[in-house]
Structure formats: structure tokens, C-alpha cells
Design a protein around this motif. Sequence first.
Motif, PDB file in Angstrom:
ATOM      1  N   VAL A  18     -49.884   6.274  -2.275  1.00 29.93           N
ATOM      2  CA  VAL A  18     -50.554   6.846  -3.438  1.00 29.93           C
ATOM      3  C   VAL A  18     -50.592   5.786  -4.538  1.00 29.93           C
ATOM      4  O   VAL A  18     -49.562   5.457  -5.138  1.00 29.93           O
ATOM      5  CB  VAL A  18     -49.845   8.114  -3.926  1.00 29.93           C
TER       6      VAL A  18
ATOM      7  N   THR B 149     -56.858  11.050  -7.562  1.00 25.80           N
ATOM      8  CA  THR B 149     -55.841  10.510  -6.658  1.00 25.80           C
ATOM      9  C   THR B 149     -56.497   9.517  -5.708  1.00 25.80           C
ATOM     10  O   THR B 149     -57.610   9.756  -5.236  1.00 25.80           O
ATOM     11  CB  THR B 149     -55.176  11.646  -5.852  1.00 25.80           C
TER      12      THR B 149
ATOM     13  N   ARG C 211     -52.433   8.587  -9.185  1.00 25.83           N
ATOM     14  CA  ARG C 211     -51.973   9.975  -9.122  1.00 25.83           C
ATOM     15  C   ARG C 211     -52.205  10.635 -10.482  1.00 25.83           C
ATOM     16  O   ARG C 211     -51.860  10.055 -11.523  1.00 25.83           O
ATOM     17  CB  ARG C 211     -50.482  10.030  -8.772  1.00 25.83           C
TER      18      ARG C 211
END
Length: 428
Positions: A399, A392, A402
Amino acid sequence: MTSLLLRNGTVIDTAPAPTVLGRADVLVEDGRIAAVGPDLAPPANAEILDAAGRIVLPGFVDTHRHTWQTAIRATLPDSTLPAYLQRVLGELAPRHQPDDVYTATLAGALECLDSGITTVVDWTHIMFSPDHTDADIAALRASGIRAVFGYCYGGGDDLAALAAETARVRRAYFDAPPEAISMWMAALGPEIAGEERALAEWRLARDLDLPVTVHAGGHGAGNAARGLAFLEDNGLIGHPAMYVHANFYTGEDFKKIAANGGTVSATPAVEAALGIGDPATGRSHAAGVPTGLGSDAVTSGPGDMFGVMRAAYFLERARPDGAGTWFTTAEALRAATLGGAETAGLAGVTGSLTPGKQADLIVLRTDTLGMAAAHDPIAAVVLSAETRHVDTVLVGGRVLKRGGVLQGHDVPALLGTLDAAAARITAE
């Protein structure tokens, strides 16, 4: 307010020095680190990211990278600096069209993110036209990475044109309040392009309020001494500057750099590969100069920080008579994180888990044969981890990777475009 809680990871902070905090949580609110500690209570509607069995730490800072070279990766292994200057800068660089610069820079920035580099200093000696410049900036923005755009005018020897185009770029893209991308002057002088250009670049940087990043100290002891003396004699040494490839500076030189607020970027893998000289990683840091690491050129070295940290670590510890054995895995990790942020003028923004900083974070898997049963998490990051362990990635709380997959980009399509550009650029 948007909130994200990284829960139950093995947390490593880097301020003031890398320290394993143990199992803890990291709370992110509105893109910034809000709190670090065990059993934090998540705000209402917070996204929960389970980091159990993972290592959580600040993202890496690459302080010197020619990101545009992604389409000419591994074109110059087992070579020398003169050959690099001739082949890469003399022959292959001029073949890059603006579209190639966009493709290669986007692919290179995503390569950074994929490997846990959340900030890059992009040293752009590919700016042959305004279109090349605009393409590079557009690609950095599209990637989502935090970046320092190091502008190096490439339009020829007309110093008036250099000043006009640098001012255009500053005005067009960087006059607004700071965003994820900031601008520095990437200066060619005094050691590469000579003193006349150096005076123009450094004085322009002062006038436009731009820090300087410069290849200096890596072209032999005589050039290193003359270049630093030139900056002193012309009242330029006090301008904020990052000295890249400081291999030939002496201890006294480093004291001068430190006293004038300068920083050092070492690129140990490429400096060793191209015979530039002994990396200054440990010497500059020991002299009190903020020191970071850079990948430099994927034409001749690795593009991930794991490879660069290992190069720095082993080269330092291999110094004669044990002179580098003080350089530990913790020192290598600090150079790749907070040391890099200090070097790039971003210590107040990124590089550690200090509450209030931007949430530039990475989460590493440990459930693989290469990372399992590691007793020292810091040593595991430096000596054992690879890009495949980067699960991540967050930049400013967003983000961007991921579950091991980059988000928001059609990577297969980009790679196809990159392959086509690479074939054309390198065709003989």
C-alpha cells in the motif's frame, strides 16, 4: 503469507476488455492477486480494506514519460516540437546535475503513484554521466513504483563508450532476476540520431537482450517510411520494440509492426499540444498493434492518466466523418491499463485483475460532487475522475497510498528540494 482483502468495491477488470464486475472483493496474497469475486472469505490475519462506495481497478500504465522533467513542468506550453527540442533538450536538460535528476525523478514517480499510475516507462534522455544514471535508478527504486528504465546514453557520439556504459548499467543493476524495475534500450536512432547510431543501439540491445523503446513515426511521413525501411533492411524490425509517436505510420506500416511483435505508445495530449501529428491511438489498435498511452512531457502536457485518457478519447472521436466513434471510454481505459501493460511487455505481470498477476491496484473515491451518481463506472473513470479521487494505491501488494495520502515519503520536504532545483535550472 501476507494477505489483504479489498472488500465490497465496485470492481472493474480489464481482461480481455474493461468490464464492470459489480460489487465484489479482491483478495491479495503475497503481493499477487489471489481471487476476485463476491463475499470472499478472508484468510486468518488478513488486513481488511473497506472499498464500499469506491471503484477498484488495475493501476494505470504510463508507457512513455520523461520523468526527469518534473522540475521543469509547464515551461513550454502553447509551443512546437522544434521549440521543445531547443529549449528542453538543448538548454534545460544539460543544467540538470545528478542530484537534480534524483529529486525530479523521485517527485515524478510519486506524482505517478499519487494519480494512480502504478507502472511507468521512464524514457531517460538525461544520462549525461554514470552519476546521472545511478541517480535516476535510485529514485525509481526509492519511490516504490513498477518501472521500465529506458536507458538512453547521453555521453556523446563515441559509440564504443555507448556500448560500454550501457553494458555497465545492465550488469550493475539488471543482471539479477527481474524485480519491480526492468531495463530497455531507449534508442535515438534511426529518425533522431541517424543510422550509424541506430545500428549501434539496436545491435547492442539485441546482444544485451534488451527490448527497444524508440521515438519513431512522429517526424513526418517521409522519415517514418525511411526509418521503418531501415529497420527492415538491417534485419532489426523483428527485435522487440515499442514505437513512440507513431503518428505518420500507414495501415500497412502498422501491419508490419504487428507482424514483428512491435507495440505502439501514443501520447495524445503532448502530440496534439506540440503539433507532432494526429495521435495513432485508434489506428494502431485497430490494426492489431498493442497500444498504450503515455503522458510524455509535463513541460507541455498533463502528468496524470486521467488527462491523457480524455485527450485520447476526444481526439479519436473528433476524427472526420465519424471515423473514430468506435473508440469508446472502455477502449480508452483498456489503453491505460492492459493495453499499456502489453505495450511495455508486462501483460503477464500487471494491467488486469487476473489471479496470479502482481497486485497493482487503485481505489477511487466516488463520494464527491464530480463522481457521485455516475451510472457507468468505466465512463466515470475516464471522463470524470481526477487525481484527488485516488484514495488507495497498491504496487505488488504494498500500500503506497492510503486514505488519499502517499505513504513512506516526506512529500513537503521533497517539494522544497524540487522547487529549489527548478529555480536554479530555469534561471536565466
